[in-house]
Enzyme design. Structure first.
Site, short mmCIF file in Angstrom:
data_model
loop_
_atom_site.label_atom_id
_atom_site.label_comp_id
_atom_site.label_asym_id
_atom_site.label_seq_id
_atom_site.Cartn_x
_atom_site.Cartn_y
_atom_site.Cartn_z
N ARG A 120 13.71 -1.12 10.58
CA ARG A 120 12.43 -0.52 10.20
C ARG A 120 11.57 -0.40 11.45
O ARG A 120 11.93 -0.84 12.53
CB ARG A 120 11.71 -1.39 9.15
CG ARG A 120 11.81 -2.87 9.44
CD ARG A 120 10.75 -3.69 8.79
NE ARG A 120 9.43 -3.40 9.33
CZ ARG A 120 9.00 -3.86 10.50
NH1 ARG A 120 9.79 -4.60 11.28
NH2 ARG A 120 7.80 -3.56 10.92
N GLY A 121 10.39 0.21 11.27
CA GLY A 121 9.49 0.42 12.39
C GLY A 121 9.70 1.80 12.99
O GLY A 121 10.83 2.17 13.33
N ALA A 122 8.62 2.56 13.13
CA ALA A 122 8.73 3.96 13.52
C ALA A 122 9.54 4.21 14.78
O ALA A 122 10.49 5.01 14.77
CB ALA A 122 7.34 4.58 13.65
N ARG A 152 13.67 8.22 5.07
CA ARG A 152 12.32 7.72 4.77
C ARG A 152 11.34 8.81 5.18
O ARG A 152 11.41 9.30 6.30
CB ARG A 152 12.01 6.41 5.51
CG ARG A 152 12.84 5.22 5.03
CD ARG A 152 12.29 3.91 5.56
NE ARG A 152 11.01 3.57 4.93
CZ ARG A 152 10.21 2.59 5.37
NH1 ARG A 152 10.56 1.88 6.43
NH2 ARG A 152 9.08 2.33 4.76
N GLN A 207 6.09 -8.70 6.05
CA GLN A 207 6.58 -8.44 7.41
C GLN A 207 5.80 -9.21 8.46
O GLN A 207 6.34 -9.55 9.51
CB GLN A 207 6.53 -6.93 7.72
CG GLN A 207 7.50 -6.10 6.93
CD GLN A 207 6.86 -5.44 5.73
OE1 GLN A 207 5.93 -5.99 5.13
NE2 GLN A 207 7.32 -4.26 5.36
N ASP A 216 3.09 4.80 11.80
CA ASP A 216 4.34 5.49 11.44
C ASP A 216 4.21 6.99 11.59
O ASP A 216 5.20 7.68 11.73
CB ASP A 216 4.73 5.13 10.00
CG ASP A 216 5.30 3.73 9.92
OD1 ASP A 216 6.53 3.59 9.88
OD2 ASP A 216 4.51 2.77 9.93
N ASN A 228 -0.10 4.03 8.45
CA ASN A 228 0.50 2.75 8.86
C ASN A 228 0.69 1.90 7.61
O ASN A 228 0.28 2.27 6.51
CB ASN A 228 -0.39 2.03 9.88
CG ASN A 228 0.34 0.87 10.53
OD1 ASN A 228 1.42 1.04 11.09
ND2 ASN A 228 -0.22 -0.32 10.46
N LYS A 229 1.32 0.77 7.76
CA LYS A 229 1.63 -0.10 6.64
C LYS A 229 0.40 -0.29 5.75
O LYS A 229 -0.71 -0.52 6.24
CB LYS A 229 2.12 -1.46 7.16
CG LYS A 229 2.47 -2.46 6.08
CD LYS A 229 3.53 -1.93 5.11
CE LYS A 229 4.83 -1.56 5.82
NZ LYS A 229 5.83 -1.00 4.87
#
EC number: 5.3.1.23
Length: 375
Positions: free
Chosen positions: A63-65, A97, A211, A252, A262-263
């Protein structure tokens, strides 16, 4: 197909990479550190084909852009090297995604290298090698970008907070687990720690999948940072007590007008920061800036399964915390408008104030190779 094996003994002294390409006797594979198992176990997933990688991406094993961009490029190369349908693989990977723009970017770069080689008369193996070389180049570029973002971010903190001794609040995870290097926002905190200016890293737990608690605290402990974990809804009390000097988050996707996806939970922090006159800083590579997305309303926000909210902590252990049949609202991201963002830190400079013109100029200079810029 994905296989699983223990990477090393778990613990804060480990240095298992988040992603790596490996040539095995039975063929090349993409190896991922399964982030769902952290911090208690360091288990690696071995992906031999694109469907396995897509499942790992959707399940948040990787995960993570920035890292999703690298994973997408390697996934395209994996399909090419193993003789699968490259065009089909590209389509599947790019849409695994929807919000993280880097995923499609990485896929397109590797696909372009493959097509260029094939169009120049290269055979299948040579075209696959070109795709792999492009993936490796992107991986290195991301590591280099991480280091430059850390330097720019530290310089900005020194400008905004000349007293030093920063107390920084961060949300979700933005370290080496999301990057080819040390990360985005977390890399800035790491740079402050190395020069002995990090007084405290406040770590939001980041519901519903934790996370922050599972991953950022894991990375902070490994780095020897002074950090404290808090529940997401405790952030307001920190602000009101004057315990936060700046907020650092990743992204992201950044729209052309400077809106930041973002999250989920990032937008409330931006509102709190504005009310309490605390800088709200976004750290992201220019590959995360999507000039083709006009504004925040045009960003597609991924909706995650409800069980991630109704079970604690979601997909990790599956312990129910709500009655059977409870409906859940579970967006993976929220959108912070540009007027709430103090600055966007990229590898090529800082945009502040955040405007559409400033972002466009930064991206234009980045693509022309003119180096760093501050607006």
């Amino acid at each position: 197909m994905a296989d699983q094996y223990a990477a090393s003994a778990s613990g804060t002294g480990s240095s298992v990479p988040a992603l790596r390409w490996e040539e095995l006797p039975e063929g090349p594979v993409l190896v991922l550190l399964d982030q769902r198992r952290l911090p208690t176990e360091e288990i690696e997933l071995v992906c031999t084909d694109v469907p396995a990688l897509i499942e790992a991406i959707r399940a948040l094993a990787v995960r993570g852009a920035p890292l999703l961009g690298v994973a997408g490029a390697y996934g395209l190369a994996l399909a090419a090297v193993r003789g699968f349908d490259v065009e089909e693989a590209a389509e599947m990977l790019a849409h695994a995604r929807p919000t993280a723009v880097n995923l499609g970017y990485g896929v397109r770069r590797a696909l372009a290298a493959y097509r260029t080689a094939a169009g120049s008369g290269a055979d299948g193996l040579q075209a696959a090698a070109a795709a792999l070389a492009e993936a490796r180049a992107l991986h290195q570029e991301d590591a280099d970008a991480s280091a430059r973002m850390a330097a720019h971010g530290l310089e900005l903190l020194e400008e905004l907070l000349p007293g030093g001794g920063y107390r920084l609040l961060t949300h979700c995870n933005t370290g080496a687990l999301v990057s080819g290097g040390e990360g985005t926002a977390f890399a800035v905190a790491g740079a402050a720690h190395r020069v002995r200016e990090l007084r405290r890293l406040w770590v939001d737990e980041t519901r519903p999948l934790l996370q922050g608690a599972r991953l950022t605290a894991y990375e902070a402990a490994r780095a020897g940072m002074p950090y404290t974990l808090l529940s997401d809804n405790a952030a307001g009390s920190l602000f009101s007590a004057g315990e936060v000097d700046a907020v650092l988050i990743g992204a992201d996707r950044v729209a052309a007008d400077g809106s930041v996806a973002n999250k989920v939970g990032s937008y409330p922090l931006a509102v709190l920061a504005r009310y309490h006159h605390v800088p709200f800083i976004v750290v992201a590579p220019t590959t995360t800036v999507d000039l083709g997305t006009t504004d925040g309303a045009a960003i597609e926000v991924e909706q995650r399964p409800g069980y991630e909210v109704t079970e604690f902590p979601g997909s990790v252990s599956g312990n129910p915390v709500a009655p059977l049949g409870t409906q859940a609202y579970n967006p993976a991201f929220d959108i912070t408008p540009p007027e709430l963002v103090t600055a966007i830190v990229t590898e090529n400079g800082v945009v502040s104030p955040v405007t559409e013109a400033g972002l466009a100029e930064l991206c234009a200079r980045s693509r022309s190779g003119n180096g760093m810029m501050s607006i």
